[in-house]
Structures are given as C-alpha cells and as structure tokens.
Design a protein around this motif. Structure first.
Motif, PDB file in Angstrom:
ATOM      1  N   HIS A  95      30.427 112.061 -35.386  1.00  8.14           N
ATOM      2  CA  HIS A  95      31.644 111.332 -35.728  1.00  8.14           C
ATOM      3  C   HIS A  95      31.902 111.551 -37.219  1.00  8.14           C
ATOM      4  N   GLU A  98      31.236 109.011 -39.959  1.00  6.63           N
ATOM      5  CA  GLU A  98      29.934 108.330 -40.009  1.00  6.63           C
ATOM      6  C   GLU A  98      28.959 109.188 -40.806  1.00  6.63           C
ATOM      7  N   ARG A 146      36.851 110.031 -36.780  1.00  8.46           N
ATOM      8  CA  ARG A 146      35.793 110.061 -35.781  1.00  8.46           C
ATOM      9  C   ARG A 146      35.789 111.371 -34.985  1.00  8.46           C
ATOM     10  N   HIS A 185      23.816 108.434 -35.978  1.00 11.59           N
ATOM     11  CA  HIS A 185      25.151 107.907 -36.275  1.00 11.59           C
ATOM     12  C   HIS A 185      25.052 107.008 -37.494  1.00 11.59           C
ATOM     13  N   TYR A 191      23.939 103.021 -32.100  1.00  7.90           N
ATOM     14  CA  TYR A 191      24.020 102.814 -30.658  1.00  7.90           C
ATOM     15  C   TYR A 191      23.617 104.027 -29.854  1.00  7.90           C
TER      16      TYR A 191
HETATM   17 ZN   LIG Z   1      29.013 107.575 -34.047  1.00 13.31          ZN
END
Ligand SMILES: [Zn+2]
Length: 197
Positions: A95, A98, A146, A185, A191
């Motif tokens: 992403h 991130e 993202r 991430h 996550y």
């Molecule tokens: Zn991510």
C-alpha cells in the motif's frame, strides 16, 4: 516490526525466549543509534529508496538485484543478506501510503551493517538468509495512495495477479521458497503480518 525482530532473533540456535526478550530490550535501547536520518517523514518516493538500497549494497555482505518493474517503470529490488539455509522473505509497502515498514527496514539494514551486537548478528546471519523487497508499490508511493496505477489493491491481488508488482512478488517468492514470509504494512495496523509457511 518488534514482532519481526523477536522472531528473527528466536531463529538463532540455542536461545530461549526470555534471552531473546532481554536481547530485544537491549537492542531497543540502542535503537536511536541505528535509526537512519534519510527518511524523516512518512512521505518519500522511489528514487530515495533506490539510492539508499544502492548505498546498502556497497557492503559486500549484501546483494542487490532488480527483480521487476512497476507499471510506470519503477524498479523493484531484492536485497539479500545472510548465509544460512532458512530463507526469510520480507516485503513492505504494498500500500503506497504505508511507508513506516519501509523506513523500519532501512533501520534494520543499518543495524546489520553497523558495529555492535556482533555475536548475535553473526549467529543470526549464519542461520538465515534474509531477502527484502522494500516498497512493492512505488507508483502508489509516488502519489502516497494505497492502490497502484491500475487502481488495484496489491494486497488483494495475490490470486488474480493482475499487476506486474504482484506478479514480481509471486515470482520472487516462488524462487526463494521462503520458510517464513512477512507482509509488512503500517506499523500501527498490522492486519496482515502473516507467518506464511
Ligand atoms: Zn496495508
């Protein structure tokens, strides 16, 4: 990133979990010494990453290879170090917005190259070979978004493989055949830091 670090230290032979925790605390205390100054803010682009990877690769303990390109033609690099049999693959910033894991990876590279904790690092790198693919989504990072240029979420593209970035990631993974993989991430979210075996 703490979990990644503790995990890596645990891979060293003959250490207990409590020893690893002590060691982690020691390393954590010295972290300001290893934190590099090149990434001051969360927003940085591909040229910076490329420049810094080339800097790290001047150290003969590291090898750097271009393994693919993004849609907009930005190089994807694989940086490897260590001589052990256990392959570990870590990639960051699928992403584009991130970036903290990419920043942390460069601190780790610096830690590995700097003085201090020699015995522990030797023990680690004797047992594992670490492979890093920082900034999987450089086009997204360019816009601090993202998704990639095709508006695809690369973290959801593992099966369909519509994007060259996902295809590169899969090809590299297939060639390394890592025993452990870390999909990094942003640090606060975590996550999807899966131990994919
Ligand atoms: Zn991510």
């Amino acid at each position: 990133m703490k979990k990644v670090f503790i995990f890596l230290l645990l891979l060293c032979n003959d250490v207990s979990y409590s020893q690893v925790q002590d060691l982690y605390r020691e390393i954590y205390k010295t972290y300001p010494e290893y934190k590099i100054d090149e990434f001051k803010t969360r927003r940085f682009e591909h040229p910076k990453v490329k420049e810094q990877l080339k800097e790290v690769a001047k150290d003969p303990a590291f090898s750097l290879q271009e393994v693919g390109r993004s849609i907009e033609g930005r190089e994807l690099y694989l940086l490897s170090t260590g001589t052990g049999k256990t392959n570990i693959f870590l990639w960051s910033q699928m992403h584009g917005d991130e970036s903290t894991a990419t920043m942390a990876l460069f601190d780790i590279f610096n830690f590995l190259r700097s003085e201090g904790f020699e015995e522990e690092k030797q023990e680690l790198l004797k047992n594992v070979r670490l492979h890093f693919l920082p900034m999987v989504n450089p086009d997204g990072a360019e816009r601090f978004e993202r998704r990639n240029t095709l508006n695809i979420d690369l973290n959801r593209d593992a099966l369909r493989l519509q994007s060259p970035e996902s295809q590169t990631l899969k090809r590299v993974r297939d060639s390394i055949k890592p025993e452990f993989g870390f999909n990094l991430h942003d640090q606060s979210k975590y996550y999807n830091v899966g131990l994919t075996r």
